[in-house]
Design an enzyme around this catalytic site. Structure first.
Site, PDB file in Angstrom:
ATOM      1  N   CYS A  79       0.848  -1.206   0.000  1.00 46.30           N
ATOM      2  CA  CYS A  79       0.000   0.000   0.000  1.00 46.30           C
ATOM      3  C   CYS A  79       0.879   1.250   0.000  1.00 46.30           C
ATOM      4  CB  CYS A  79      -0.980  -0.039   1.168  1.00 46.30           C
ATOM      5  SG  CYS A  79      -2.317   1.156   0.988  1.00 46.30           S
ATOM      6  N   HIS A 182      -3.976  -4.605  -0.382  1.00 51.43           N
ATOM      7  CA  HIS A 182      -3.591  -5.239   0.880  1.00 51.43           C
ATOM      8  C   HIS A 182      -3.686  -6.764   0.768  1.00 51.43           C
ATOM      9  CE1 HIS A 182      -3.220  -1.724   3.493  1.00 51.43           C
ATOM     10  NE2 HIS A 182      -4.123  -1.173   2.706  1.00 51.43           N
ATOM     11  N   GLU A 184      -2.828  -8.860   2.861  1.00 53.19           N
ATOM     12  CA  GLU A 184      -3.239  -9.405   4.170  1.00 53.19           C
ATOM     13  C   GLU A 184      -4.742  -9.267   4.399  1.00 53.19           C
ATOM     14  OE1 GLU A 184      -1.876  -6.490   3.652  1.00 53.19           O
ATOM     15  OE2 GLU A 184      -2.449  -5.021   5.174  1.00 53.19           O
TER      16      GLU A 184
END
Lengths: 202, 252
Positions: A79, A182, A184
């Protein structure tokens, strides 16, 4: 062991947790020795570009990152962390970045599209890469950002998303990789991408 | 192509999800972590957990739940309820939340939006607005769970929220909430054309057509609770339907 750089830019625990999903050990740290010893370094980040660069300088991490990149160690920016890999950003001014990948961070052009670019968008392949193993153009990842990368050489873009413009989603120049979204927070697809990354670290 | 988002909302009281029918697929439907994981696996694009407890001791239980949710799921989630200070933002973000939603506290102190956006980034500040139609063809902002009319124009407040740095607006229509006869299309349409930040429509989902209608009207995401909790609309079925309707949707 993967060093997750801790420089006060948001919660890093989610990155740590997602690494565990692919059996990678993360350490959240700003200790330069640990950065030097790590198999790879992850530079996460949310917030504003200039604040993030200032924090990296404040914690005296820029030189350590430079040295590790020069040694050939894999560095992943996520990011805002990806945006820092470029030469400069025009977010609220004009600020220099880490200059590992030639190019600039610019604001989305005026259009009917909502800003931030927020939500799930699919990745379109630009360059063949092991990072895209088992990733198809029907696979979606979670983006949230108001500025995007405009690389000097579009061959540094592994995959992009379509949002009025081609938004670089995954960039790579040698051992430096960036993901604008992202991983994650990108469910199964994010896990696959981190698993692909793991194969490159070995 | 950027997809429209489907967002289940979970009300949490004393650490338990308030509404909910027994799901065969999961053992404890009232466990926010289990239910959140279930929705995530079903293809929910984001989740909202709303803390409806009042006391401060219970806030700590809630923070613990936020941590457990962050460990269990890999999609973004928003925390709302009882957020009134920048410090509250910090607590839930550090516990692993991706976004924080503010409602009454921001009406009382609009600077909270700016302070939080500057400190943590606009992307994590969701301005949640409870709006109700008045007799003058516009909408008023209500606070305190929809009990108190502030007299503030909802559309003006949404624009102000955007200018103050909110990254997203969640617009909950009091008129349609709980009635299950569809979202307030006019309100969502107006906001969507006036704002440059994304909008989440909330209040009124009863059938799949309701989602389709509001997303076509310009909402970027649709939030619902009971149709999901009571298993009236399974998320995979909804997503297939919306996709057939020509709406860009992430299928799992």
């Amino acid at each position: 062991m993967i060093a997750i750089v801790d420089y006060d830019v948001g919660n890093l625990k989610n990155v740590y947790t997602a690494l565990k999903d692919v059996e990678l050990d993360g350490i959240i740290t700003r200790d330069k020795k640990i950065l030097d010893d790590a198999d790879a370094i992850i530079l996460p980040g949310v917030g504003a570009f200039s604040d993030a660069m200032n924090k990296l300088r404040e914690y005296d991490l820029v030189e350590s990152l430079n040295e590790n990149v020069k040694k050939g160690k894999l560095l992943l920016g996520i990011c805002l962390g990806m945006q820092l890999l470029f030469d400069k950003s025009y977010e609220d001014g004009e600020f220099n970045g880490l200059s590992y990948i030639p190019g600039e961070i610019v604001r989305f052009p005026e259009s009917q599209l909502k800003i931030p670019h927020m939500g799930w968008n699919n990745l379109i392949k630009n360059v063949e890469s092991p990072l895209l193993n088992q990733i198809s153009e029907d696979d979606y990842v979670y983006f949230v950002h108001s500025y995007y990368a405009s690389p000097l050489d579009f061959n540094d873009v592994i995959a992009y998303a379509d949002y009025g413009v081609k938004v670089p989603g995954i960039v790579q120049r040698n051992n430096v990789i960036g993901m604008q979204f992202h991983p994650e927070k990108s469910a199964r697809v994010g896990k696959q991408l981190l698993s692909n990354l793991k194969e490159m670290i070995k | 192509m950027l997809t429209k988002r489907i967002i289940p909302c979970l009300d949490v009281d004393h650490g338990r999800v308030v509404k909910g029918k027994k799901f065969q697929d999961i053992q404890d439907v009232a466990d926010p972590v289990e239910l959140g994981k279930f929705y995530s696996d079903q293809g929910a694009d984001e989740l909202v957990f709303y803390d409806i407890t009042a006391s401060s001791e219970e806030r700590d239980i809630f923070i613990h739940i936020v941590e457990k949710v962050a460990e269990a799921i890999r999609i973004p989630f928003t925390i709302g309820g009882g957020i009134s200070r920048v410090e509250d933002f910090r607590k839930v973000l550090m516990a692993g939340a991706d976004k924080v939603s503010v409602n009454s506290a921001a009406v009382k102190n609009p600077q909270l939006i700016r302070d939080a956006a500057l400190k943590f980034g606009a992307q994590c500040v969701v301005l949640s607005i409870d709006a109700k139609r008045n007799n003058f063809g516009s909408w008023d902002v209500y606070v305190k769970g929809g009990r108190e009319n502030t007299g503030i124009d909802a559309i003006e407040w949404a624009k102000r929220g955007q200018d103050l740095g909110a990254g997203e607006i969640c617009i909950n229509s009091i008129d349609t909430d709980g009635i299950k006869e569809g979202y307030d299309i006019e309100l969502n349409q107006k906001l969507s054309s006036l704002l440059t930040i994304p909008i989440i429509a909330s209040g009124g989902a009863g059938k799949m057509e309701d989602f389709s209608e509001v997303l076509k009207a310009g909402a970027d995401a649709a939030l619902a609770a009971s149709v999901f909790h009571y298993k009236e609309i399974p998320i995979p079925v909804l997503k297939n339907y919306l996709s057939d309707e020509g709406i860009p949707i992430r299928k799992v």
